[in-house]
Design an enzyme around this catalytic site. Structure first.
Site, PDB file in Angstrom:
ATOM      1  N   ARG A  78      28.020  -6.676  -0.017  1.00  0.00           N
ATOM      2  CA  ARG A  78      27.756  -5.337  -0.550  1.00  0.00           C
ATOM      3  C   ARG A  78      26.846  -4.570   0.405  1.00  0.00           C
ATOM      4  O   ARG A  78      25.999  -5.147   1.077  1.00  0.00           O
ATOM      5  CB  ARG A  78      27.072  -5.435  -1.920  1.00  0.00           C
ATOM      6  CG  ARG A  78      28.015  -5.792  -3.042  1.00  0.00           C
ATOM      7  CD  ARG A  78      27.320  -5.759  -4.377  1.00  0.00           C
ATOM      8  NE  ARG A  78      26.325  -6.807  -4.484  1.00  0.00           N
ATOM      9  CZ  ARG A  78      25.023  -6.630  -4.373  1.00  0.00           C
ATOM     10  NH1 ARG A  78      24.512  -5.422  -4.185  1.00  0.00           N
ATOM     11  NH2 ARG A  78      24.205  -7.655  -4.471  1.00  0.00           N
ATOM     12  N   TYR A 221      35.351  -5.507   1.089  1.00  0.00           N
ATOM     13  CA  TYR A 221      34.724  -6.764   0.664  1.00  0.00           C
ATOM     14  C   TYR A 221      34.115  -6.703  -0.733  1.00  0.00           C
ATOM     15  O   TYR A 221      33.384  -5.760  -1.070  1.00  0.00           O
ATOM     16  CB  TYR A 221      33.620  -7.164   1.646  1.00  0.00           C
ATOM     17  CG  TYR A 221      33.343  -8.660   1.642  1.00  0.00           C
ATOM     18  CD1 TYR A 221      34.031  -9.511   2.502  1.00  0.00           C
ATOM     19  CD2 TYR A 221      32.429  -9.231   0.762  1.00  0.00           C
ATOM     20  CE1 TYR A 221      33.806 -10.877   2.482  1.00  0.00           C
ATOM     21  CE2 TYR A 221      32.197 -10.597   0.739  1.00  0.00           C
ATOM     22  CZ  TYR A 221      32.891 -11.420   1.615  1.00  0.00           C
ATOM     23  OH  TYR A 221      32.669 -12.775   1.597  1.00  0.00           O
ATOM     24  N   LYS A 230      31.057  -4.869  -9.844  1.00  0.00           N
ATOM     25  CA  LYS A 230      29.724  -4.247  -9.926  1.00  0.00           C
ATOM     26  C   LYS A 230      29.812  -2.748 -10.226  1.00  0.00           C
ATOM     27  O   LYS A 230      29.009  -2.204 -10.972  1.00  0.00           O
ATOM     28  CB  LYS A 230      28.936  -4.479  -8.640  1.00  0.00           C
ATOM     29  CG  LYS A 230      28.794  -5.943  -8.258  1.00  0.00           C
ATOM     30  CD  LYS A 230      28.110  -6.730  -9.339  1.00  0.00           C
ATOM     31  CE  LYS A 230      28.349  -8.211  -9.194  1.00  0.00           C
ATOM     32  NZ  LYS A 230      27.242  -9.005  -8.806  1.00  0.00           N
ATOM     33  N   HIS A 250      23.707  -7.990 -15.707  1.00  0.00           N
ATOM     34  CA  HIS A 250      24.067  -8.885 -14.605  1.00  0.00           C
ATOM     35  C   HIS A 250      23.706 -10.307 -15.025  1.00  0.00           C
ATOM     36  O   HIS A 250      22.726 -10.874 -14.538  1.00  0.00           O
ATOM     37  CB  HIS A 250      23.279  -8.441 -13.363  1.00  0.00           C
ATOM     38  CG  HIS A 250      23.741  -9.076 -12.094  1.00  0.00           C
ATOM     39  ND1 HIS A 250      22.944  -9.171 -10.971  1.00  0.00           N
ATOM     40  CD2 HIS A 250      24.916  -9.644 -11.745  1.00  0.00           C
ATOM     41  CE1 HIS A 250      23.611  -9.753  -9.997  1.00  0.00           C
ATOM     42  NE2 HIS A 250      24.798 -10.050 -10.437  1.00  0.00           N
ATOM     43  N   SER A 272      21.995 -11.680  -7.246  1.00  0.00           N
ATOM     44  CA  SER A 272      23.154 -12.254  -6.561  1.00  0.00           C
ATOM     45  C   SER A 272      22.729 -13.460  -5.721  1.00  0.00           C
ATOM     46  O   SER A 272      21.688 -13.418  -5.060  1.00  0.00           O
ATOM     47  CB  SER A 272      23.777 -11.209  -5.635  1.00  0.00           C
ATOM     48  OG  SER A 272      24.134 -10.063  -6.359  1.00  0.00           O
ATOM     49  N   CYS A 274      21.647 -16.421  -6.562  1.00  0.00           N
ATOM     50  CA  CYS A 274      20.455 -17.157  -7.016  1.00  0.00           C
ATOM     51  C   CYS A 274      20.825 -18.244  -8.022  1.00  0.00           C
ATOM     52  O   CYS A 274      19.977 -18.729  -8.766  1.00  0.00           O
ATOM     53  CB  CYS A 274      19.438 -16.214  -7.641  1.00  0.00           C
ATOM     54  SG  CYS A 274      18.624 -15.148  -6.453  1.00  0.00           S
ATOM     55  N   ASP A 297      28.637 -14.047 -14.246  1.00  0.00           N
ATOM     56  CA  ASP A 297      28.043 -12.932 -13.488  1.00  0.00           C
ATOM     57  C   ASP A 297      27.691 -11.707 -14.333  1.00  0.00           C
ATOM     58  O   ASP A 297      26.701 -11.055 -14.058  1.00  0.00           O
ATOM     59  CB  ASP A 297      29.006 -12.515 -12.364  1.00  0.00           C
ATOM     60  CG  ASP A 297      28.343 -11.649 -11.301  1.00  0.00           C
ATOM     61  OD1 ASP A 297      27.173 -11.910 -10.963  1.00  0.00           O
ATOM     62  OD2 ASP A 297      28.985 -10.703 -10.814  1.00  0.00           O
ATOM     63  N   ARG A 404      32.940 -16.586   0.068  1.00  0.00           N
ATOM     64  CA  ARG A 404      33.206 -16.617  -1.374  1.00  0.00           C
ATOM     65  C   ARG A 404      34.496 -17.339  -1.716  1.00  0.00           C
ATOM     66  O   ARG A 404      35.411 -17.412  -0.891  1.00  0.00           O
ATOM     67  CB  ARG A 404      33.331 -15.182  -1.897  1.00  0.00           C
ATOM     68  CG  ARG A 404      32.075 -14.327  -1.716  1.00  0.00           C
ATOM     69  CD  ARG A 404      31.150 -14.467  -2.872  1.00  0.00           C
ATOM     70  NE  ARG A 404      29.883 -13.767  -2.694  1.00  0.00           N
ATOM     71  CZ  ARG A 404      29.047 -13.514  -3.700  1.00  0.00           C
ATOM     72  NH1 ARG A 404      29.341 -13.884  -4.928  1.00  0.00           N
ATOM     73  NH2 ARG A 404      27.885 -12.924  -3.470  1.00  0.00           N
TER      74      ARG A 404
HETATM   75  O1  SAT Z   1      30.023  -8.681  -3.833  1.00  0.00           O
HETATM   76  S1  SAT Z   1      29.602  -8.857  -5.234  1.00  0.00           S
HETATM   77  O2  SAT Z   1      28.810  -7.708  -5.644  1.00  0.00           O
HETATM   78  O3  SAT Z   1      30.750  -8.931  -6.101  1.00  0.00           O
HETATM   79  C1  SAT Z   1      28.722 -10.268  -5.372  1.00  0.00           C
HETATM   80  C2  SAT Z   1      27.315 -10.106  -5.742  1.00  0.00           C
HETATM   81  O4  SAT Z   1      26.570  -9.495  -4.993  1.00  0.00           O
HETATM   82  O5  SAT Z   1      26.913 -10.590  -6.809  1.00  0.00           O
HETATM   83 MN    MN Z   2      26.458 -10.847  -9.208  1.00  0.00          MN
END
Ligand code: SAT
Ligand code: MN
Length: 623
Positions: A78, A221, A230, A250, A272, A274, A297, A404
């Protein structure tokens, strides 16, 4: 582009059809495809990407239905600095969001979209966040020129005909515009991962009432491009949730069952990368305890008819961080990605399988790293790879730290049977946390809802590779793990949390806990084993829910006594546990001062009730 009437036949909602036509006329794709969400469609697109040399099909025996994709080196996570909240009043976006005037942003982006799909196909992706037809679900349509996005959205959302049917019948939906921003001139050969340079990337949410929409340009991405995640399920949904009286968070959702067979639903907000996925699928080390997964998530939470807070997972799959996922840390995630999975930016092995750092298996003798270069097992460290064929030299990160796996949720061996319950599951505990090497104890329970909201608002964490940033490793304030995801003024968001506490029946208010699995000792080693041993903390939380836990009252909250955490069979010594459960008064004074300072930018928008909590804690620490 030829006439698009035939391609759009399936769309009978005139408003949707007009919008698709308008965007197609502006972006000038060569073809238009309305996605049906079928396996055939997924296979066709994936094989098309394989045929043109972009994706790699993995070994059909070892990884049936799986693909490896390598992104461009500049497009790996991100991009918060290119992410905007656009609303007329800048104060509604608040000081923690990038803001731009909606009219100005629309102009910038409409210009970027002009002709941006030249030589490509425009895919129309109808999707539902949440089970199709659930009263808590929301619909969206993403227009994109990326087959990678289509295939990932098929795993991550309920995508295709069923969602389109609802929209054709007149159901509301959120418009999500996306392009990788790389038009192709006639005869121009495509690159493996098309995207636009950083200064042309925009991830934009329009949040004024009635204008809610997502416009994304230039990145292919993750959260930048899979707009259901998100952008929709958090940024736009948080705005809708405030308006409509619910919560978009989240958070993972897990079901915890104790040896007596009693189940508890727990949600947990960590930033993210963690460990949300690991906690959501944990194998407890405490005998007789069981964790099942509802989500890893995002949680949408509503007050149910019974007065309790109910959570649904709006997603349909996991977009999990690969490095660190191993038989030890998360065997269930490894099972979830055994088949029908898209791997992005991991290592390709010579036998058509994947590898990443800390997968728990030795590095392969040879592989192709995430950049497409040869890499080799290190002679000095069998867990690492190096660039040199003789196995010498510095280890490299052969899989990108934010690589990922995109895997269907149903493939998780411990998916809870109620994970798709349209009414959601009743939540009895909410955890907040982050990566904090010092000060923050293992676990601390809020004295009441408002104190819990304070705890969430004060959360902080080390920045991880999930975001492209020059702050990686530094601790930043990340309230409720929503810093990059709250679609409106964060101070108003704290106010919304306080309001929600008043809507939930008093005897059904979830208990709120702050946890920290990431404390380090003076030598930089983690003090708590984490993973399955976190069940020990969850056990105490369940006892606290029942009013049966051994507790001590402290200036910062209600904590376990040293003997209250079950250490049977755990490598942690009672001395270390004591340290993890001791309030570092001086450290906490600094912590509270830091929170106060982080509030300054909000001016008087921080709710008085929250200020009072901070003052209370400060006074208690100074006693
Ligand atoms: O790239 S994402 O936003 O889907 C993954 C994350 O940062 O939690
Ligand atoms: Mn996330």
């Amino acid at each position: 582009m030829s006439c698009c009437c035939k391609a759009l036949e399936k769309i009978t909602n005139p408003e949707l059809k007009a919008w698709v036509k308008e965007f197609a006329e502006h972006t000038t794709p060569e073809h238009i495809v309305v996605c049906d969400g079928s396996q055939e469609e997924f296979d066709r697109l994936a094989e098309g990407e394989v045929a043109r040399g972009s994706w790699v099909k993995l070994d059909p025996v070892k990884r049936p239905g799986c693909y490896l994709v390598r992104s461009h080196e500049s497009d790996v996570a991100r991009v918060e600095k290119r992410t905007y909240i656009c609303c007329k009043d800048k104060n509604n976006a608040g000081p923690t969001n990038n803001w731009m005037d909606p009219t100005e942003m629309r102009k910038i982006m409409w210009d970027l979209y002009a002709g941006c799909m030249k030589g490509r196909t425009l895919y129309v992706i109808p999707f539902s966040m949440g089970p199709i037809g659930s009263p808590l679900s929301k619909l969206g349509v993403e227009l994109t020129d990326s087959p990678y996005v289509v295939c990932n959205m098929r795993i991550m959302t309920r995508m295709g005909d069923a969602a389109l049917d609802l929209i054709n019948k007149g159901a509301e939906y959120i418009k999500c515009y996306h392009s990788v921003g790389a038009p192709l001139e006639p005869g121009q050969k495509d690159v493996a991962w098309p995207c636009a340079p950083m200064e042309k990337k925009y991830i934009t949410q329009f949040t004024d009432p009635g204008e809610e929409a997502i416009w994304s340009f230039g990145s292919g991405y993750g959260g930048n491009a899979l707009l259901g995640k998100k952008c929709f399920a958090l940024r736009i949904a948080s705005v809708l949730a405030r308006k409509e009286g619910w919560m978009a968070e989240h958070m993972l959702i897990l079901k915890l069952t104790n040896p007596e067979g009693k189940s508890y639903y727990v949600t947990a907000a960590f930033p993210s990368a963690c460990g949300k996925t690991n906690l959501a699928m944990m194998l407890p080390t405490l005998p007789g305890w069981k964790v099942e997964t509802c989500g890893d998530d995002i949680a949408w939470m509503h007050v149910g008819k019974d007065g309790a807070l109910h959570a649904i997972n709006p997603e349909n799959g996991f977009f999990g961080v690969a490095p660190g996922t191993s038989k030890i840390s998360n065997p269930n995630a490894l099972h979830a990605c055994e088949k029908n999975t898209i791997f992005t930016n991991v290592v390709l092995t010579d036998d058509g399988d994947v590898w990443w750092e800390d997968m728990g298996v030795p590095a392969p003798a040879h592989g192709i790293d995430w950049k497409g270069n040869d890499c080799y097992a290190s002679k000095d460290n069998p867990k690492k790879m190096v660039a040199s064929p003789d196995g010498t030299g510095e280890p490299i990160k052969a899989a990108h730290p934010n690589s990922r796996f995109t895997a269907p949720a149903v493939q998780c061996p411990v998916i809870a049977k109620e994970w798709e319950d349209p009414e959601g599951v009743p939540v009895s505990a909410i955890l907040f946390g982050g990566r904090r090497p010092s000060t923050i104890p293992l676990v601390n329970m809020a004295k009441d809802w408002a104190h819990g909201v304070y705890m969430g608002s004060a959360a902080g964490s080390e920045v991880t590779a999930a975001v492209i940033s020059d702050q990686i490793g530094q601790v930043r304030r990340d309230p409720m793990a929503m810093l990059p995801f709250c679609g409106y003024n964060m101070a108003d968001y704290f106010g919304h949390w306080l309001e929600m506490g008043k809507k939930i029946a008093a005897d059904k208010l979830p208990k709120i806990f702050f946890v920290n699995w990431f404390r380090k000792d003076a030598d930089g080693h983690f003090m708590w084993p984490g993973f399955g041993d976190n069940s020990r903390v969850l056990k105490w939380a369940c006892e606290a829910i029942e009013g049966k836990a051994k507790t001590k009252d402290t200036p910062i909250g209600i904590m376990p006594t040293d003997d209250a955490i079950d250490l049977t069979g755990c490598e942690t010594t009672p001395e270390t546990l004591h340290e993890l459960l001791t309030v570092d008064i001086e450290g906490w004074k600094k912590e509270v001062a830091g929170v106060k300072e982080s509030w300054e930018k909000f001016g008087d928008r921080i709710p008085a009730e929250l200020r009072a909590k901070l003052d209370e804690i400060t006074a208690a620490l100074n006693k």
